[in-house]
Design a protein around this motif. Structure first.
Motif, short mmCIF file in Angstrom:
data_model
loop_
_atom_site.label_atom_id
_atom_site.label_comp_id
_atom_site.label_asym_id
_atom_site.label_seq_id
_atom_site.Cartn_x
_atom_site.Cartn_y
_atom_site.Cartn_z
N LYS A 73 41.60 15.84 -0.13
CA LYS A 73 41.30 16.34 -1.46
C LYS A 73 41.70 15.35 -2.56
CE LYS A 73 40.61 21.21 -2.01
NZ LYS A 73 41.09 22.44 -2.68
N SER A 74 42.59 14.43 -2.25
CA SER A 74 43.03 13.48 -3.27
C SER A 74 41.92 12.52 -3.67
CB SER A 74 44.24 12.69 -2.76
OG SER A 74 43.89 11.95 -1.59
N THR A 75 40.98 12.27 -2.76
CA THR A 75 39.87 11.36 -3.07
C THR A 75 38.69 12.08 -3.72
OG1 THR A 75 39.04 11.67 -0.82
CG2 THR A 75 40.49 9.79 -1.22
N SER A 109 42.78 23.21 6.60
CA SER A 109 44.14 23.08 6.06
C SER A 109 44.14 22.44 4.67
CB SER A 109 44.99 22.24 7.01
OG SER A 109 44.45 20.93 7.16
N GLU A 110 43.19 21.54 4.41
CA GLU A 110 43.09 20.92 3.09
C GLU A 110 42.35 21.82 2.10
OE1 GLU A 110 44.19 18.05 1.81
OE2 GLU A 110 45.29 17.51 3.63
N GLY A 111 41.58 22.79 2.61
CA GLY A 111 40.80 23.66 1.72
C GLY A 111 39.58 22.97 1.14
N HIS A 112 39.03 22.01 1.87
CA HIS A 112 37.88 21.24 1.40
C HIS A 112 36.60 21.98 1.83
CE1 HIS A 112 35.75 17.92 -0.21
NE2 HIS A 112 36.79 17.08 -0.19
N VAL A 113 36.05 22.79 0.91
CA VAL A 113 34.91 23.66 1.24
C VAL A 113 33.66 22.85 1.53
CG1 VAL A 113 33.44 25.52 0.39
CG2 VAL A 113 35.88 25.53 -0.13
N ARG A 150 36.49 32.63 4.65
CA ARG A 150 35.25 33.42 4.63
C ARG A 150 34.11 32.65 5.30
NH1 ARG A 150 30.83 33.65 1.68
NH2 ARG A 150 31.57 31.96 0.31
N ILE A 151 34.00 31.36 5.02
CA ILE A 151 32.94 30.54 5.63
C ILE A 151 33.11 30.51 7.14
CG2 ILE A 151 32.04 28.20 5.81
CD1 ILE A 151 32.85 27.88 2.83
N LEU A 152 34.32 30.35 7.61
CA LEU A 152 34.56 30.28 9.06
C LEU A 152 34.29 31.62 9.74
CD1 LEU A 152 37.83 28.15 9.01
CD2 LEU A 152 35.61 27.43 9.89
N SER A 153 34.66 32.73 9.09
CA SER A 153 34.40 34.05 9.69
C SER A 153 32.90 34.34 9.77
CB SER A 153 35.10 35.14 8.87
OG SER A 153 34.56 35.21 7.56
#
Length: 320
Positions: A73-75, A109-113, A150-153
């Motif tokens: 996410k930093s990039t 884990s990073e939450g990068h959707v 939600r996306i994974l479920s």
């Protein structure tokens, strides 16, 4: 250092020996392509893959690939561009590290959707378990990334339904194949039974010394078959029996009805029904049933009837 800061010229000067492209640093165990992907330097990644032919799935000492390190996410947008480029070049979206972490684990884990969407589009495995027993879904819930969870479920539900449909289709195909095989076996058995019955019939004809007319002369022509069918139909038709009328089945309520009845016996007199007047009806009644007063009254009237008619003739009309 050149790959980390994105200096392509310095990188090309540093890689005058192609073997240095695969050299891993002793400090962090990463190669130049790993550093470029970790910092989102797409131009450096492209130069090392296209010019120096570095493997897209080249792993570090701990098993991390450039795709793992690009999900950061930093990039921000630079990392997403690197992820799309690596996936387009054939990077494996489900390759785990030595501890079992896949790129989907890293994105959850990073939450990068957006990176998670790109991995799912490429067919990444979303239910893999890492060395600590965590799935991408559990990591997204632990770190509080609701959108990723939600996306994974939703994707897991879709995969489960797809698996169920494939299993049901396979079962239907197996049942159809079994039914077809059973039908073939039944037809084979039926043909074998007919052949055996024909052979048994021929043996019986040979034993009885009876000629096989069907095989000698062949089947009947169409016209002769129709004529034979008509003859059989006429022979099968029989006249319907006429019910016999017995005397016990007839109920006669009067003499006139008995005389006019068609089913009366032959010896009965077939006279037409007569219209009897009141005197004729009295004559038919037996005398034993008539009282004495009625008999006397009848005798009086019989003596007076001719006189009354004679008197009516002699009466002259009255002149006014």
């Amino acid at each position: 250092m050149a790959s980390a800061i994105g200096d392509v010229t310095w990188l090309q000067q540093s890689l005058y020996d192609t073997r240095k492209a695969y050299s891993v640093s002793k400090e962090h165990g990463l190669a130049p392509i790993h550093l470029a992907a970790q910092n989102g330097q797409l131009e450096c990644v492209r130069v090392m893959i296209e010019r120096y032919k570095v493997d897209v799935n080249f792993q570090s000492e701990s098993g991390w690939t450039p795709l793992h390190l690009a999900i950061n996410k930093s990039t921000q947008k630079r990392g997403l561009r690197c992820v799309r480029y690596l996936l387009g070049k054939g990077a494996d979206p489900s390759r785990p590290t030595h501890t079992g972490i896949t790129p989907v684990h890293q994105a959850a884990s990073e939450g990068h959707v957006k990176c998670l969407h790109e991995l799912i589009k490429c067919g990444a495995t979303i239910d893999a378990v890492d060395g600590n027993g965590h799935t991408p879904m559990s990591l997204a819930r632990v770190w509080g990334h609701r959108e990723c969870a939600r996306i994974l479920s939703n994707q897991q539900w879709y995969l489960d339904k797809q698996e169920y449909l494939t299993e049901s289709l396979e079962k239907e195909q197996e049942t159809k194949q079994m039914e077809e095989e059973m039908q073939k076996l039944s037809l084979i058995r039926l043909a074998a039974g007919k052949h055996e019955s024909q052979l048994a019939f021929k043996r019986w004809l040979d034993e009885k010394r009876i000629p096989d007319v069907a095989t000698m002369y062949g089947p009947l022509p169409t016209e002769e078959r129709k004529a034979a069918d008509e003859v059989r139909a006429t022979q099968s038709l029989r006249p319907t029996p006429v019910p016999l009328v017995t005397e016990s089945s007839i109920v006669i309520r009067s003499k006139t009805e008995y005389d006019s009845f068609d089913g009366a016996p032959l010896f009965a007199s077939r006279k037409p029904a007569e219209h009897h007047d009141s005197d004729r009806k009295l004559e038919l009644i037996p005398l034993e049933r008539i009282s004495a007063s009625k008999r006397r009254k009848g005798q009086r009237t019989e003596g007076l009837r001719p006189n009354r008619t004679r008197m009516m003739k002699n009466v002259s009309p009255v002149v006014k």
